[in-house]
Design an enzyme around this catalytic site. Structure first.
Site, PDB file in Angstrom:
ATOM      1  N   ASP A  79     -16.882  51.345 -63.027  1.00 38.90           N
ATOM      2  CA  ASP A  79     -16.511  52.233 -63.976  1.00 38.90           C
ATOM      3  C   ASP A  79     -14.667  51.778 -64.348  1.00 38.90           C
ATOM      4  O   ASP A  79     -14.535  51.388 -63.985  1.00 38.90           O
ATOM      5  CB  ASP A  79     -16.199  53.341 -62.833  1.00 38.90           C
ATOM      6  N   LYS A 128     -23.993  52.335 -66.099  1.00 35.76           N
ATOM      7  CA  LYS A 128     -23.874  52.507 -64.921  1.00 35.76           C
ATOM      8  C   LYS A 128     -24.276  53.810 -64.060  1.00 35.76           C
ATOM      9  O   LYS A 128     -24.324  53.856 -63.177  1.00 35.76           O
ATOM     10  CB  LYS A 128     -22.057  52.664 -65.578  1.00 35.76           C
TER      11      LYS A 128
END
Ligand code: SF4
Length: 218
Positions: free
Chosen positions: A149, A131
């Site tokens: 997220d 991420k």
């Protein structure tokens, strides 16, 4: 209806739905942007790493002081205990201090302190996962990546694009498929800000939301 026609039908419905959601996001979040404040490429990389389990607001308040006091070389050679004091309010300060020092030192040794457009290298840095890497590649190099997220994950589930038990990589794949052809970088920021300020974890502001999802009774 043959299987082929059924598939075609559902992909047309999906396309219409994704376009509609994009249009509504464009109205609600017309100027999507990264809320982490940075001036140098390494500052963004470090800030995203520090934002794990922490708000961008808190990270900004810490990095504002940190980056004004120390440059990358100083961060790489600082004593861990000193660094921990600087990062104390972020939580997991000892782990984050170690990651930060390692990142600074490796960047200086390997790329003269410049963040490279190299996923494999970035993901080999401590504390830098998939991420974080997606955010950095999109933000610094305009790569078409879609980072998932906590906000993006919640929104994807509420919109019925992903399932409750999907992991982050499964959610990313489903979002990419659903929003195929879209600017993922822009969409990522829109979904983050939408999740942060409208489709919030507790008490989502459904009355102000243009996307009336199936979970509207939340
Ligand atoms: S209607 Fe409510 S729960 Fe559904 S997407 Fe909008 S804010 Fe989120």
């Amino acid at each position: 209806m043959t299987n082929y026609l059924k598939q075609l039908f559902w992909s047309i419905i999906g396309l219409m739905k994704s376009k509609e959601i994009c249009q509504k996001l464009d109205i609600m979040i017309p100027n999507p942007h990264c809320e982490l404040i940075y001036n140098k490429d390494y500052e963004l990389l470090i800030a995203v790493m520090l934002s794990a389990q922490c708000t961008d607001k808190r990270v900004n308040s810490v990095t504002k002081i940190l980056f004004s006091k120390y440059n990358l070389k100083q961060l790489a050679t600082m004593k861990l205990k000193e660094l921990e004091k600087e990062l104390f309010s972020l939580g997991a300060a000892s782990k984050k201090s170690y990651y930060l020092k390692e990142i600074a030192s490796r960047l200086l040794n390997d790329y003269d302190g410049i963040v490279p457009n190299n996923r494999q290298y970035l993901e080999s840095l401590p504390g830098v996962g998939h991420k974080t890497c997606n955010v950095v590649l999109a933000e610094l190099f305009n790569e078409n990546t879609l980072a998932v997220d906590t906000h993006v994950s919640r929104v994807a589930k509420r919109l019925g694009i992903s399932n409750e038990n999907d992991n982050v990589l499964e959610i990313e794949k489903k979002l990419e498929l659903f929003f195929k052809g879209c600017d993922y970088h822009r969409l990522h920021h829109q979904l983050v800000l939408f999740g942060r300020y409208i489709c919030t974890a507790k008490k989502p502001r459904c009355k102000d939301c243009l996307i009336k999802c199936k979970n509207i009774e939340l």
